[in-house]
Motif scaffolding. Sequence first.
Motif, PDB file in Angstrom:
ATOM      1  N   TYR A 383      22.838  97.978  32.582  1.00  0.00           N
ATOM      2  CA  TYR A 383      22.251  97.639  31.298  1.00  0.00           C
ATOM      3  C   TYR A 383      21.658  96.237  31.441  1.00  0.00           C
ATOM      4  O   TYR A 383      22.139  95.437  32.253  1.00  0.00           O
ATOM      5  N   ARG A 384      20.656  95.947  30.637  1.00  0.00           N
ATOM      6  CA  ARG A 384      20.133  94.587  30.614  1.00  0.00           C
ATOM      7  C   ARG A 384      20.395  94.013  29.225  1.00  0.00           C
ATOM      8  O   ARG A 384      20.071  94.655  28.217  1.00  0.00           O
ATOM      9  N   MET A 423      19.741  95.085  23.919  1.00  0.00           N
ATOM     10  CA  MET A 423      20.220  95.994  24.953  1.00  0.00           C
ATOM     11  C   MET A 423      19.062  96.861  25.432  1.00  0.00           C
ATOM     12  O   MET A 423      18.332  97.425  24.607  1.00  0.00           O
ATOM     13  N   ALA A 426      18.648 100.629  30.197  1.00  0.00           N
ATOM     14  CA  ALA A 426      19.892 101.272  30.603  1.00  0.00           C
ATOM     15  C   ALA A 426      19.620 102.471  31.496  1.00  0.00           C
ATOM     16  O   ALA A 426      18.652 103.202  31.296  1.00  0.00           O
ATOM     17  N   TRP A 443      30.027 101.654  28.485  1.00  0.00           N
ATOM     18  CA  TRP A 443      30.193 101.112  27.133  1.00  0.00           C
ATOM     19  C   TRP A 443      31.493 100.327  26.996  1.00  0.00           C
ATOM     20  O   TRP A 443      31.572  99.410  26.165  1.00  0.00           O
ATOM     21  N   ILE A 446      30.411  97.030  27.996  1.00  0.00           N
ATOM     22  CA  ILE A 446      29.721  96.339  26.909  1.00  0.00           C
ATOM     23  C   ILE A 446      30.736  95.773  25.927  1.00  0.00           C
ATOM     24  O   ILE A 446      30.623  94.621  25.469  1.00  0.00           O
ATOM     25  N   LEU A 540      22.062 108.692  25.130  1.00  0.00           N
ATOM     26  CA  LEU A 540      22.136 107.328  24.608  1.00  0.00           C
ATOM     27  C   LEU A 540      21.834 107.301  23.110  1.00  0.00           C
ATOM     28  O   LEU A 540      22.431 106.519  22.362  1.00  0.00           O
TER      29      LEU A 540
END
Length: 602
Positions: A383-384, A423, A426, A443, A446, A540
Amino acid sequence: MNFKRPKMIDLRDQIKGGHKLPQAFIAWGEKRLGLHALNVAHERIDDDLDAGSSDNFFRLACKHLHLHYDLQGLEHIPAEGACVIVANHPHGMSDGLMFGDVVMRVRSDVRIVVNEFLHCVRGMRPYEITVDVYGGEAAKRANMAGMREILRWLRAGHCIMVFPSGSAATFSWQDKRVIDDPWQENIASLIRKTGATVVPMHISGRTGIFFQAVSMVARPLRPNFLPREILRDMRTHHSISLGPAIPPAAYASKETDSALSDYFRLRSMLLRYEDEAAAPAAAPGAAQQPLAESPTAEALQAEINKLPEECLCHKSNVTPLCVYATEAERIPLLLREIGIQRERTFRNVGEGTGTPCDLDEYDSHYVHLIMWDTEAKRIAGAYRIGRTDQILAAKSGIKGLYNAAFFRFSKKLQRVLAHGLEMGRAFITPEYQRLAASLDTLWKGIGGYLNKHPEYRYLYGTVSISREYTPASRSLILSYLRTRCMHPELTHEARAYYPPSKLGLFSEDERLLDSAVPDIKALNATVSEIENGQRGIPVLLKQYLRLGGQMLAFGIDDSFGGTLDCLVLMNLDDTPDAQRRRYRGKEYCEAFAAAQAPHSSR
């Protein structure tokens, strides 16, 4: 033309005292009303059948009335078993003739449900069941014999063709277009009783302006002018599409006949959505290049080993997966591998930049969340994360946000986003996409990062819906999100630079969503059926909605394969308790509950 047999429709029989009128006047009237073309075609059909033609009535009717069409989806009609094919009704008699011609390419055990007007077509009588599909108690009593015949035919394992609207489509002032009349619930009731497979069909086109004017001014006169529409249909090239068959299990959850009827109508109408203009699979003018060569596993593991302990956000107890969060300058080789795996993963679903390594100018100042397989020594997903407050405070300001290149954010929205994390980008690599724990692990990573940075209240970013989805699915998803999932206060605070002008349902189809697709589970099932079971809605997207995400805006990214981007915002305070506990842990949830307690007791 001299007719050897009685005319199919003789104008003299339709007018009081018509047999006393001059023959020249009758001939002129029949030509103007389209009756002459019908009578000539029917005479020629009878001639062909008498001569031993191997073609069936519907094929001969299309031939002699010059009804031409393109056909897609014929393979969806089951060759045997109880089946009901439901279609919209844009024209008139020509719809029934083309309908029969299509279905009899696959099956001969067919019956078509027609109204009183089509009963005059002698050649159609062996195939017809006459029923007043307008409904109502009086109609039900009058048509009991026809309804029993439909039930008997289906229970014997045969095929029924029906126009559930019962009459040709009519102009709607509300929708500013010609639409089908309401579909009758008694057809849905018969389908439910017999457990028949349903195949949706869509026929393109509409009746002419004159017919629509008559419909608005004097609706009871409409049947008199339907033959005239044949002349128009003879000059038109039609398009007919059949969708995937709908088995009983797929519609069993519809509790009422009304909801079931709306569902079948929606499935039929979804077939009309044509693909938008082709978008490039890569950046304009660029050919898709080979992927870059990956760094060695040992080199990647060495960078992982050098990460400080505080970079570890989650370590799985049941899989070899763990999640790290770090800035780009610490991981030059891992960042390159992220770009390669991004591009590889996105290409698999019809997206991607077409470059050897998908990295851009934003990667250098974003945090990278890396899901790492400690056994295989490779990246399983990433993820960024953009720390929006820091990005807005930097020299580049709003331009430093990735999504600001695609959406215009108001000052009001920027103040909200300053308390959030952007976010994006991904992916889970193909090897891990079938592993149920992959998304869950990512997640939880995250959640671990959020626990380290409790100052952030929001998550936001885009979910991409690729062009691997059919236009019907993309339009359905877009309209569902627009009508059900928009943020009540911030909807107009974000604007796409390139909005999806060619996607979305027409207003008359959107009105069906409440009953036909009542929730996200039904949306996922419907999309899966449209996509022949290959995919439901993006995983997602389901995840964001499950976490309470709400939509802000929608755009098209032509530089990324023409994807539909859905900009979503999640308020972390509104996350359902079960999801908060799952991704942020028991300790955090207890602290959160304690912090909320004084507010709830006021």
